[in-house]
Design a protein around this motif. Structure first.
Motif, PDB file in Angstrom:
ATOM      1  N   VAL A 153     -37.154   3.588 -22.679  1.00 14.40           N
ATOM      2  CA  VAL A 153     -35.700   3.700 -22.637  1.00 14.40           C
ATOM      3  C   VAL A 153     -35.239   5.145 -22.830  1.00 14.40           C
ATOM      4  N   LYS A 154     -35.822   5.855 -23.803  1.00 13.50           N
ATOM      5  CA  LYS A 154     -35.392   7.222 -24.116  1.00 13.50           C
ATOM      6  C   LYS A 154     -36.343   8.298 -23.620  1.00 13.50           C
ATOM      7  N   GLY A 155     -37.509   7.915 -23.104  1.00 12.92           N
ATOM      8  CA  GLY A 155     -38.432   8.898 -22.577  1.00 12.92           C
ATOM      9  C   GLY A 155     -39.297   9.548 -23.641  1.00 12.92           C
ATOM     10  N   PHE A 156     -39.853  10.714 -23.304  1.00 12.04           N
ATOM     11  CA  PHE A 156     -40.741  11.388 -24.252  1.00 12.04           C
ATOM     12  C   PHE A 156     -40.560  12.896 -24.186  1.00 12.04           C
ATOM     13  N   ILE A 157     -40.889  13.524 -25.297  1.00 11.58           N
ATOM     14  CA  ILE A 157     -40.986  14.978 -25.400  1.00 11.58           C
ATOM     15  C   ILE A 157     -42.454  15.314 -25.624  1.00 11.58           C
ATOM     16  N   GLU A 158     -42.984  16.219 -24.831  1.00 11.12           N
ATOM     17  CA  GLU A 158     -44.382  16.629 -25.001  1.00 11.12           C
ATOM     18  C   GLU A 158     -44.439  18.045 -25.558  1.00 11.12           C
ATOM     19  N   ILE A 159     -45.249  18.220 -26.588  1.00 13.53           N
ATOM     20  CA  ILE A 159     -45.502  19.539 -27.163  1.00 13.53           C
ATOM     21  C   ILE A 159     -46.911  19.944 -26.756  1.00 13.53           C
ATOM     22  N   VAL A 160     -47.030  21.037 -26.039  1.00 11.85           N
ATOM     23  CA  VAL A 160     -48.331  21.539 -25.610  1.00 11.85           C
ATOM     24  C   VAL A 160     -48.704  22.713 -26.506  1.00 11.85           C
ATOM     25  N   ASP A 161     -49.627  22.465 -27.416  1.00  6.68           N
ATOM     26  CA  ASP A 161     -50.084  23.486 -28.363  1.00  6.68           C
ATOM     27  C   ASP A 161     -51.326  24.146 -27.781  1.00  6.68           C
ATOM     28  N   MET A 162     -51.212  25.424 -27.429  1.00  4.19           N
ATOM     29  CA  MET A 162     -52.301  26.109 -26.741  1.00  4.19           C
ATOM     30  C   MET A 162     -53.206  26.901 -27.687  1.00  4.19           C
ATOM     31  N   THR A 163     -53.189  26.527 -28.948  1.00  4.19           N
ATOM     32  CA  THR A 163     -54.117  27.121 -29.912  1.00  4.19           C
ATOM     33  C   THR A 163     -55.562  26.899 -29.447  1.00  4.19           C
ATOM     34  N   ASN A 164     -56.385  27.937 -29.556  1.00  8.21           N
ATOM     35  CA  ASN A 164     -57.811  27.884 -29.225  1.00  8.21           C
ATOM     36  C   ASN A 164     -58.103  27.729 -27.734  1.00  8.21           C
ATOM     37  N   ILE A 165     -57.084  27.907 -26.880  1.00  8.63           N
ATOM     38  CA  ILE A 165     -57.360  27.925 -25.442  1.00  8.63           C
ATOM     39  C   ILE A 165     -58.195  29.157 -25.127  1.00  8.63           C
ATOM     40  N   PHE A 224     -39.547  22.709 -18.708  1.00 12.00           N
ATOM     41  CA  PHE A 224     -40.465  23.572 -19.441  1.00 12.00           C
ATOM     42  C   PHE A 224     -39.681  24.465 -20.400  1.00 12.00           C
ATOM     43  N   VAL A 225     -40.131  24.501 -21.657  1.00  7.06           N
ATOM     44  CA  VAL A 225     -39.533  25.368 -22.666  1.00  7.06           C
ATOM     45  C   VAL A 225     -40.663  26.073 -23.413  1.00  7.06           C
ATOM     46  N   PHE A 226     -40.505  27.377 -23.651  1.00 10.54           N
ATOM     47  CA  PHE A 226     -41.537  28.152 -24.332  1.00 10.54           C
ATOM     48  C   PHE A 226     -41.006  28.622 -25.683  1.00 10.54           C
ATOM     49  N   HIS A 227     -41.809  28.401 -26.729  1.00 17.46           N
ATOM     50  CA  HIS A 227     -41.397  28.730 -28.094  1.00 17.46           C
ATOM     51  C   HIS A 227     -42.290  29.827 -28.663  1.00 17.46           C
ATOM     52  N   GLY A 228     -41.649  30.800 -29.285  1.00 24.06           N
ATOM     53  CA  GLY A 228     -42.408  31.876 -29.902  1.00 24.06           C
ATOM     54  C   GLY A 228     -42.969  31.507 -31.261  1.00 24.06           C
ATOM     55  N   ASN A 229     -42.400  30.474 -31.886  1.00 21.65           N
ATOM     56  CA  ASN A 229     -42.870  30.062 -33.207  1.00 21.65           C
ATOM     57  C   ASN A 229     -42.435  28.627 -33.483  1.00 21.65           C
ATOM     58  N   LEU A 230     -42.918  28.067 -34.591  1.00 25.61           N
ATOM     59  CA  LEU A 230     -42.586  26.690 -34.929  1.00 25.61           C
ATOM     60  C   LEU A 230     -41.117  26.525 -35.290  1.00 25.61           C
ATOM     61  N   GLU A 231     -40.522  27.556 -35.858  1.00 25.01           N
ATOM     62  CA  GLU A 231     -39.110  27.456 -36.217  1.00 25.01           C
ATOM     63  C   GLU A 231     -38.264  27.180 -34.979  1.00 25.01           C
ATOM     64  N   SER A 232     -38.636  27.783 -33.871  1.00 28.37           N
ATOM     65  CA  SER A 232     -37.921  27.535 -32.618  1.00 28.37           C
ATOM     66  C   SER A 232     -38.126  26.089 -32.165  1.00 28.37           C
ATOM     67  N   LEU A 233     -39.340  25.582 -32.311  1.00 24.18           N
ATOM     68  CA  LEU A 233     -39.617  24.186 -31.955  1.00 24.18           C
ATOM     69  C   LEU A 233     -38.826  23.225 -32.827  1.00 24.18           C
ATOM     70  N   TYR A 234     -38.709  23.552 -34.122  1.00 26.21           N
ATOM     71  CA  TYR A 234     -37.986  22.672 -35.048  1.00 26.21           C
ATOM     72  C   TYR A 234     -36.528  22.473 -34.632  1.00 26.21           C
ATOM     73  N   GLU A 235     -35.980  23.427 -33.877  1.00 25.43           N
ATOM     74  CA  GLU A 235     -34.599  23.284 -33.417  1.00 25.43           C
ATOM     75  C   GLU A 235     -34.469  22.166 -32.390  1.00 25.43           C
ATOM     76  N   VAL A 236     -35.574  21.835 -31.722  1.00 24.73           N
ATOM     77  CA  VAL A 236     -35.576  20.770 -30.717  1.00 24.73           C
ATOM     78  C   VAL A 236     -36.128  19.480 -31.305  1.00 24.73           C
ATOM     79  N   VAL A 237     -37.257  19.594 -31.997  1.00 24.34           N
ATOM     80  CA  VAL A 237     -37.882  18.460 -32.669  1.00 24.34           C
ATOM     81  C   VAL A 237     -37.843  18.743 -34.163  1.00 24.34           C
TER      82      VAL A 237
END
Length: 307
Positions: A153-165, A224-237
């Motif tokens: 019904v509401k869909g999904f938000i995906e967080i792609v964490d590229m740590t250790n790529i 697509f949204v790109f975040h420089g840090n977790l604080e930026s992500l927290y504004e969305v999630v």
């Protein structure tokens, strides 16, 4: 009816955003099932919960739902690396335990979207292929079609964490596979993609991401949204909806993986029956489906190349 009633908040959203009319749902499902049974080329699952997911994914347009179900099975046949031999066995569960795919237990609010976390840097590129995890991801999505009202019904938000790529991971980037996954996700699956958020991006991965974006529709690029840090992500999630490893309260990685291991195991026989469903193009009478048009100027899946 054989599908779950929604909670009151999701039901209101389904009516307002998806054109769902509770008194008409049963007849809509019946019409869709009868249409499937009359298609000589199409052998599709017809459980109530499966069909209502596609109706919701098409805002209760019966014609769009028919086309999406047909496309769902048509494109599966064209992507054998993702849909052949989907089994719940020791290899599948071993892949899950690597921790690349996390689908969190609590959505954002009772009536909010589901939250996914992808950590592809967790797998050893000498041991696994990216396609193995994408196959597992689609298996998990199939389960959610049947079980997850928030995702439908509401869909999904995906967080792609590229740590250790690593460079080894980046070498596995396949433009053809990227295009397939994009088309499947946008055109054939009944989900609402609310956003794909990248964090911890190493500089060497940015060019690969940019190349991948070129293969996407404009609609998908906007997600697509790109975040420089977790604080930026927290504004969305908001932080509390993330796992403890991200400073939140939405379970731990180990708890999420254990939950999904149990869930996948319960669906063992479901995926054993997978081979019973699909399309037989020799029996197709007529169709508005043209895979080359869907894929744009790149042509068919098999011919897709990137300069």
């Amino acid at each position: 009816m054989g599908f779950r009633p929604l909670n009151s908040k999701l039901q209101k959203i389904a009516e307002q955003e998806l054109n769902e009319v509770p008194s008409r749902v049963e007849s809509d499902v019946k019409v869709l099932r009868e249409w499937i049974e009359k298609q000589p080329h199409l052998n599709a699952r017809t459980s109530d919960q499966f069909l209502i997911a596609f109706l919701r994914g098409c805002k209760f347009s019966l014609e769009k739902a028919k086309q999406k179900i047909d496309l769902y099975y048509t494109l599966r046949a064209l992507t054998p690396e993702l849909f052949t031999l989907r089994e719940v066995n020791s290899k599948t569960l071993e892949l899950l335990r690597v921790g690349c795919l996390l689908r969190l237990p609590k959505p954002m609010e009772e009536d909010g979207p589901r939250i996914y976390i992808s950590k592809y840097g967790n797998f050893d590129p000498k041991k696994y292929k990216l396609a193995d995890f994408l196959k597992l991801s689609f298996m998990m999505s199939d389960i959610q079609i049947l079980e997850d009202d928030n995702a439908m019904v509401k869909g999904f938000i995906e967080i792609v964490d590229m740590t250790n790529i690593s460079f080894g991971h980046l070498l596995q980037f396949d433009p053809s596979l990227t295009k397939k996954v994009s088309v499947l996700g946008e055109k054939a699956m009944p989900f609402r993609i609310k956003g794909i958020h990248f964090i911890n991006i190493p500089s060497e991965a940015q060019s690969v991401i940019n190349l991948g974006k070129k293969l996407l529709s404009d609609k998908m690029k906007q997600r697509f949204v790109f975040h420089g840090n977790l604080e930026s992500l927290y504004e969305v999630v908001p932080r509390k909806y993330l796992p403890k490893e991200y400073g939140g309260e939405n379970g731990t990685f180990d708890e999420v993986l254990h939950h999904w291991e149990q869930k996948l195991s319960r669906y063992k026989s479901y995926f054993e029956d997978d081979k019973l469903y699909g399309t037989n193009e020799k029996l197709r009478c007529n169709s508005n489906i043209n895979t080359e048009n869907i894929l744009g100027t790149q042509g068919s899946f098999r011919k897709l190349e990137v300069d």
